[in-house]
Scaffold this motif. Structure first.
Motif, PDB file in Angstrom:
ATOM      1  N   SER A  46       0.830  -1.107   0.028  1.00 44.38           N
ATOM      2  CA  SER A  46       0.122   0.100  -0.109  1.00 44.38           C
ATOM      3  C   SER A  46       0.844   1.281   0.032  1.00 44.38           C
ATOM      4  N   ILE A  49       2.395   1.682  -3.725  1.00 45.00           N
ATOM      5  CA  ILE A  49       1.370   2.261  -4.749  1.00 45.00           C
ATOM      6  C   ILE A  49       0.762   3.573  -4.645  1.00 45.00           C
ATOM      7  N   THR A  50       0.968   4.263  -3.277  1.00 44.45           N
ATOM      8  CA  THR A  50       0.403   5.401  -2.868  1.00 44.45           C
ATOM      9  C   THR A  50       1.429   6.266  -2.779  1.00 44.45           C
ATOM     10  N   THR A  57      -1.358   5.789   4.946  1.00 40.88           N
ATOM     11  CA  THR A  57      -2.243   5.222   3.986  1.00 40.88           C
ATOM     12  C   THR A  57      -3.330   4.793   4.483  1.00 40.88           C
ATOM     13  N   GLN A  70      -7.625   6.925  -0.886  1.00 41.10           N
ATOM     14  CA  GLN A  70      -6.070   7.036  -1.418  1.00 41.10           C
ATOM     15  C   GLN A  70      -5.894   7.148  -2.771  1.00 41.10           C
ATOM     16  N   THR A  72      -3.600   6.580  -5.936  1.00 40.48           N
ATOM     17  CA  THR A  72      -2.496   5.642  -6.203  1.00 40.48           C
ATOM     18  C   THR A  72      -1.828   6.246  -7.573  1.00 40.48           C
ATOM     19  N   ARG A  99      -8.332   0.703  -9.992  1.00 47.35           N
ATOM     20  CA  ARG A  99      -7.342   1.639 -10.569  1.00 47.35           C
ATOM     21  C   ARG A  99      -6.704   0.857 -11.705  1.00 47.35           C
ATOM     22  N   ALA A 277       6.676   5.612  -6.815  1.00 45.63           N
ATOM     23  CA  ALA A 277       5.512   6.570  -7.355  1.00 45.63           C
ATOM     24  C   ALA A 277       5.932   7.581  -8.077  1.00 45.63           C
TER      25      ALA A 277
END
Length: 413
Positions: A46, A49-50, A57, A70, A72, A99, A277
């Motif tokens: 998590s 991906i964020t 998160t 959230q 991503t 997503r 990210a």
């Protein structure tokens, strides 16, 4: 998931033959100082991906789903014209499946969700026995199905080398006599066999890395496809997985991108999983946004001597047992603060069940463990820990009380 940073040929362990991972490193850049924000699978994923720390998160504990609010990097890529898909282990919850254009999930027992659009689920069906347990069987099929007119992002997640382990996951099993044991583990036949089965699953994972690279080559897109190879937490053994020692949070981190990244490059620059990210988004010509907490690694990809951060942060929260600890680490020193020093350093539940830990429990009862091997049973533990990770890579010698290191202690604290 669950692969230690050092357990491949590329990172200096010749007893785990990983020709495909090694080739990635030889054709690109190997990061020696890459760190996760947690050594626990779903919180780590998590966070990746964020681009946010686990405690930001709202998914910082094991099995907590990532909430729909959230943001991503995946939907940002998709909004930027990318086809986005995931295959293998999921472990992010249901709210963020949308997503991705396509999610092909393998659950942790090696069962495959039927093919379908993101969000669809159904009866688990088993794929090839044995290979199904790898979590990698859908990687190449997904790559074959991509719409050829669009750029793409794939999140390919393995179950290997996650427990439980099975015999004969590879055709020529690892010789237990050859494994490299950590000094805080026992040297017994049971422990060596446990390590050997873990090595075997890394070798099976390596095979799938090779199949993906072959498919990219067959599609004639290998030169301009960025491939990042990482783990989501450390080796699933005591004092490794779930801990914030380097054996829990340090990760293999290899970038192969022939059009942009020179081959055979190695960097000692610090990077964190939250930097992935903003890196991907910058490469795609997109912006990460103010909620992102990472820093783009693009300067390091261009110049291995570049620096994007002076310190990385990691956290330990509830996984299978109550825990709360925080770590700050620069290129040399690690500082750990334990919020619950009254609780012992219990491994994750799969680590507790492991032959490695069970043999340690038996020997602890008879007083035969070294101080380094006894850390799981110490109560209370120190509230603070400080280690020189260069001189003491296994973080055995706590320097908190050493006069010579007080400046470092205060700075990292």
């Amino acid at each position: 998931g669950d692969m230690a940073w050092e357990d491949s040929g590329a990172y200096g362990n010749p007893e785990v033959p990983t020709p495909n991972i090694d080739q990635l490193a030889g054709q690109g850049m190997r990061f020696n100082q890459a760190f996760l924000t947690a050594s626990s699978c779903s919180p780590s994923r998590s966070s990746i991906i964020t681009g946010r720390y686990p405690h930001n998160t709202d998914a910082e504990e094991l099995h907590w789903p990532l909430p729909a609010e959230q943001i991503t990097f995946v939907e940002k890529l998709r909004d930027g014209g990318y086809w986005t898909a995931a295959a293998g282990k999921w472990h992010l919850g249901d709210a963020v499946r949308d997503r991705f254009d396509l999610v092909r999930e393998t659950d942790t027992s090696g069962f495959q969700l039927p093919t379908g659009e993101a969000g669809q689920a159904g009866k688990f069906i088993e794929t090839m026995e044995g290979e199904a347990q790898s979590g990698c069987t859908e990687w190449v099929p997904l790559l074959k199905e991509r719409p050829k007119e669009k750029p793409f992002f794939l999140w390919l997640a393995a179950l290997d080398p996650h427990r439980p382990y099975h015999e004969n996951s590879v055709s020529s099993p690892t010789d237990p006599a050859k494994v490299r044991l950590a000094p805080y583990h026992l040297d017994t036949p049971e422990v060596r066999r446990d390590y050997a089965l873990y090595y075997d699953e890394i070798r099976r994972l390596d095979k799938y890395v090779g199949l993906v690279m072959k498919e990219l080559s067959d599609q004639k897109i290998a030169e301009n496809t960025l491939v990042l190879f990482i783990s989501d937490n450390g080796r699933p053994f005591p004092r490794d997985k779930t801990s914030i020692y380097d054996s829990g949070i340090r990760t293999p981190f290899i970038v192969r991108w022939p059009k942009q990244v020179k081959p055979e490059h190695v960097t000692d620059s610090l990077v964190s999983a939250i930097d992935i990210a903003p890196t991907f988004l910058e490469i795609a010509g997109l912006t990460a946004g103010e909620r992102s907490q990472g820093k783009s690694c693009v300067p390091v990809l261009k110049d291995p001597k570049a620096s994007i951060r002076e310190v990385i942060f990691a956290e330990q929260n509830w996984h299978d047992y109550e825990a709360h600890a925080r770590a700050a680490r620069d290129q040399r020193f690690k500082y750990i603060r334990n919020a619950y020093p009254d609780l012992p350093l219990t491994p994750s539940a799969d680590g507790v069940r492991s032959p490695t830990f069970q043999s340690m429990i038996a020997l602890h009862a008879s007083g035969k463990l070294t101080p380094a091997q006894s850390v799981y049973f110490v109560q209370p533990r120190p509230k603070e820990e400080l280690y020189d990770c260069e001189a003491d890579p296994h973080e055995i010698n706590n320097l908190v009380a050493e006069p010579a290191h007080q400046k470092t202690l205060v700075a990292l604290r």
